[in-house]
Motif scaffolding. Structure first.
Motif, PDB file in Angstrom:
ATOM      1  N   HIS A  15     -69.710 -16.962 -25.280  1.00 26.50           N
ATOM      2  CA  HIS A  15     -68.412 -17.384 -25.789  1.00 26.50           C
ATOM      3  C   HIS A  15     -67.339 -16.400 -25.327  1.00 26.50           C
ATOM      4  N   PRO A  16     -66.158 -16.878 -25.006  1.00 31.93           N
ATOM      5  CA  PRO A  16     -65.123 -16.025 -24.404  1.00 31.93           C
ATOM      6  C   PRO A  16     -64.559 -14.995 -25.372  1.00 31.93           C
ATOM      7  N   SER A  17     -63.984 -13.964 -24.799  1.00 28.83           N
ATOM      8  CA  SER A  17     -63.406 -12.891 -25.603  1.00 28.83           C
ATOM      9  C   SER A  17     -62.371 -13.413 -26.594  1.00 28.83           C
ATOM     10  N   GLU A  18     -61.637 -14.457 -26.189  1.00 24.44           N
ATOM     11  CA  GLU A  18     -60.609 -15.002 -27.069  1.00 24.44           C
ATOM     12  C   GLU A  18     -61.213 -15.526 -28.374  1.00 24.44           C
ATOM     13  N   SER A  19     -62.418 -16.094 -28.281  1.00 24.30           N
ATOM     14  CA  SER A  19     -63.083 -16.587 -29.485  1.00 24.30           C
ATOM     15  C   SER A  19     -63.499 -15.437 -30.392  1.00 24.30           C
ATOM     16  N   LEU A  20     -63.949 -14.353 -29.790  1.00 22.28           N
ATOM     17  CA  LEU A  20     -64.308 -13.173 -30.584  1.00 22.28           C
ATOM     18  C   LEU A  20     -63.077 -12.597 -31.266  1.00 22.28           C
ATOM     19  N   ARG A  21     -61.962 -12.601 -30.552  1.00 22.84           N
ATOM     20  CA  ARG A  21     -60.723 -12.071 -31.134  1.00 22.84           C
ATOM     21  C   ARG A  21     -60.309 -12.924 -32.340  1.00 22.84           C
ATOM     22  N   GLU A  22     -60.461 -14.238 -32.229  1.00 20.81           N
ATOM     23  CA  GLU A  22     -60.140 -15.127 -33.346  1.00 20.81           C
ATOM     24  C   GLU A  22     -61.093 -14.894 -34.514  1.00 20.81           C
ATOM     25  N   MET A  23     -62.384 -14.715 -34.204  1.00 24.63           N
ATOM     26  CA  MET A  23     -63.358 -14.483 -35.261  1.00 24.63           C
ATOM     27  C   MET A  23     -63.104 -13.135 -35.935  1.00 24.63           C
ATOM     28  N   TYR A  24     -62.680 -12.166 -35.169  1.00 25.69           N
ATOM     29  CA  TYR A  24     -62.315 -10.863 -35.726  1.00 25.69           C
ATOM     30  C   TYR A  24     -61.137 -11.017 -36.687  1.00 25.69           C
ATOM     31  N   ALA A  25     -60.142 -11.798 -36.291  1.00 25.58           N
ATOM     32  CA  ALA A  25     -58.986 -12.043 -37.143  1.00 25.58           C
ATOM     33  C   ALA A  25     -59.386 -12.721 -38.446  1.00 25.58           C
ATOM     34  N   ALA A  26     -60.496 -13.468 -38.408  1.00 20.59           N
ATOM     35  CA  ALA A  26     -60.999 -14.137 -39.610  1.00 20.59           C
ATOM     36  C   ALA A  26     -61.764 -13.192 -40.525  1.00 20.59           C
ATOM     37  N   GLY A  27     -61.999 -11.948 -40.047  1.00 22.15           N
ATOM     38  CA  GLY A  27     -62.664 -10.953 -40.877  1.00 22.15           C
ATOM     39  C   GLY A  27     -63.999 -10.465 -40.369  1.00 22.15           C
ATOM     40  N   GLN A  28     -64.502 -11.036 -39.269  1.00 18.75           N
ATOM     41  CA  GLN A  28     -65.803 -10.641 -38.743  1.00 18.75           C
ATOM     42  C   GLN A  28     -65.687  -9.345 -37.954  1.00 18.75           C
ATOM     43  N   ARG A  29     -66.615  -8.421 -38.156  1.00 22.26           N
ATOM     44  CA  ARG A  29     -66.555  -7.130 -37.469  1.00 22.26           C
ATOM     45  C   ARG A  29     -67.775  -6.850 -36.591  1.00 22.26           C
ATOM     46  N   ALA A  30     -68.931  -7.410 -36.917  1.00 23.07           N
ATOM     47  CA  ALA A  30     -70.165  -7.144 -36.172  1.00 23.07           C
ATOM     48  C   ALA A  30     -70.465  -8.323 -35.245  1.00 23.07           C
ATOM     49  N   PHE A  31     -70.620  -8.026 -33.955  1.00 23.33           N
ATOM     50  CA  PHE A  31     -70.881  -9.054 -32.954  1.00 23.33           C
ATOM     51  C   PHE A  31     -72.108  -8.680 -32.134  1.00 23.33           C
ATOM     52  N   GLY A  32     -72.960  -9.664 -31.856  1.00 26.46           N
ATOM     53  CA  GLY A  32     -74.184  -9.447 -31.102  1.00 26.46           C
ATOM     54  C   GLY A  32     -74.146 -10.134 -29.752  1.00 26.46           C
ATOM     55  N   GLU A  33     -74.529  -9.413 -28.715  1.00 22.18           N
ATOM     56  CA  GLU A  33     -74.540  -9.934 -27.353  1.00 22.18           C
ATOM     57  C   GLU A  33     -75.928  -9.794 -26.745  1.00 22.18           C
ATOM     58  N   ASN A  34     -76.290 -10.748 -25.865  1.00 18.99           N
ATOM     59  CA  ASN A  34     -77.603 -10.756 -25.237  1.00 18.99           C
ATOM     60  C   ASN A  34     -77.588 -10.326 -23.772  1.00 18.99           C
ATOM     61  N   TYR A  35     -76.485 -10.564 -23.089  1.00 19.18           N
ATOM     62  CA  TYR A  35     -76.417 -10.330 -21.650  1.00 19.18           C
ATOM     63  C   TYR A  35     -75.490  -9.151 -21.383  1.00 19.18           C
ATOM     64  N   LEU A  36     -76.017  -8.127 -20.739  1.00 18.15           N
ATOM     65  CA  LEU A  36     -75.327  -6.855 -20.664  1.00 18.15           C
ATOM     66  C   LEU A  36     -73.980  -6.932 -19.958  1.00 18.15           C
ATOM     67  N   GLN A  37     -73.930  -7.501 -18.758  1.00 16.51           N
ATOM     68  CA  GLN A  37     -72.661  -7.498 -18.030  1.00 16.51           C
ATOM     69  C   GLN A  37     -71.597  -8.285 -18.773  1.00 16.51           C
ATOM     70  N   GLU A  38     -71.988  -9.414 -19.330  1.00 18.62           N
ATOM     71  CA  GLU A  38     -71.049 -10.200 -20.131  1.00 18.62           C
ATOM     72  C   GLU A  38     -70.534  -9.374 -21.307  1.00 18.62           C
ATOM     73  N   ALA A  39     -71.437  -8.661 -21.949  1.00 20.86           N
ATOM     74  CA  ALA A  39     -71.057  -7.834 -23.099  1.00 20.86           C
ATOM     75  C   ALA A  39     -70.111  -6.720 -22.688  1.00 20.86           C
ATOM     76  N   LEU A  40     -70.396  -6.057 -21.572  1.00 20.13           N
ATOM     77  CA  LEU A  40     -69.537  -4.969 -21.116  1.00 20.13           C
ATOM     78  C   LEU A  40     -68.125  -5.466 -20.811  1.00 20.13           C
ATOM     79  N   ASP A  41     -68.033  -6.656 -20.243  1.00 25.43           N
ATOM     80  CA  ASP A  41     -66.718  -7.238 -19.967  1.00 25.43           C
ATOM     81  C   ASP A  41     -65.955  -7.475 -21.269  1.00 25.43           C
ATOM     82  N   LYS A  42     -66.654  -7.956 -22.287  1.00 20.77           N
ATOM     83  CA  LYS A  42     -65.997  -8.211 -23.570  1.00 20.77           C
ATOM     84  C   LYS A  42     -65.606  -6.911 -24.262  1.00 20.77           C
ATOM     85  N   ILE A  43     -66.467  -5.923 -24.196  1.00 18.39           N
ATOM     86  CA  ILE A  43     -66.150  -4.622 -24.805  1.00 18.39           C
ATOM     87  C   ILE A  43     -64.863  -4.064 -24.206  1.00 18.39           C
TER      88      ILE A  43
END
Length: 230
Positions: A38-66
């Motif tokens: 799921h794209p970084s924009e979705s994580l940003r929206e979920m963060y705005a909703a109050g979510q703080r802990a996020f889990g990623e499975n694929y390293l390069q994708e995760a590093l890009d989001k970080i």
């Protein structure tokens, strides 16, 4: 309330109902948002909703989001299979690593965690029902691994992570029994507080058995987009 806010609230309500049914306090179960594909924009929206802990499975994708979300105080969890040649990134960029199933992986994470960083939280992945297709150590290997890993610097061994077959949720009870048995002998029992099990389709059974962290993706973000695994 947008879609992601509504989805998160629905999942939190499901957790609360499951906890009430199991006569547990809802705050004893943490929601880990599985955001792979799921794209970084979705994580940003979920963060705005109050979510703080996020889990990623694929390293390069995760590093890009970080990198894209470095302005947010996200607790990053890596929940995929840990490869030896990728431990440096995991040690330096993540707060939690869930897929540790060998001593050599824990040793590499320990050696590669930066000295000015807090201890890296890890969970042992246990192949609780002996699936040929699943990673994880065998249940009878856990005690020795815990003894060895507990001695490593810059590592805080927090508990177990399991992914049983979809039709075999009864083994959640076995995972909880193993978790409790290890806690009695753990060198640092105050750290041994995390039983990561349960996903969108089986979190009720996992919470009933004693899960302290449920990993939910589809129920939060909807169907996954297709991306190249890295």
């Amino acid at each position: 309330m947008n879609y992601l806010q509504d989805a998160r609230q629905h999942v939190l309500q499901q957790i609360q109902r499951a906890c009430e049914h199991a006569q547990r306090a809802p705050e004893t179960v943490q929601l880990l948002a599985v955001s792979k594909t799921h794209p970084s924009e979705s994580l940003r929206e979920m963060y705005a909703a109050g979510q703080r802990a996020f889990g990623e499975n694929y390293l390069q994708e995760a590093l890009d989001k970080i990198e894209a979300l470095h302005d947010l105080e996200i607790e990053w969890h890596f929940i995929g299979h840990v490869q030896r040649n990728k431990t440096k990134h995991l040690a330096e960029k993540f707060d939690w690593v869930h897929g540790v199933d060998r001593l050599i992986i824990a040793e590499r994470l320990s050696n590669q965690r930066l000295q000015d960083q807090s201890d890296l939280n890890i969970c042992l992945q246990v192949n609780i029902d002996g699936q040929d297709s699943k990673d994880g150590c065998a249940p009878d290997e856990v005690a020795e691994l815990v003894t060895q890993i507990s001695q490593l610097a810059k590592i805080k061994l927090r508990g177990l992570m399991v992914i049983p077959a979809p039709d075999n949720t009864a083994v959640f009870v076995d995972a909880k029994a193993l978790f409790d048995a290890v806690k009695e002998k753990h060198a640092h029992p105050e750290h041994w507080d995390t039983l990561s099990m349960g996903m969108s389709g089986d979190l009720d059974a996992a919470i009933a058995a004693g899960s302290t962290m449920v990993r939910v993706g589809t129920a939060l973000f909807g169907k996954r987009d297709t991306v190249e695994k890295k």
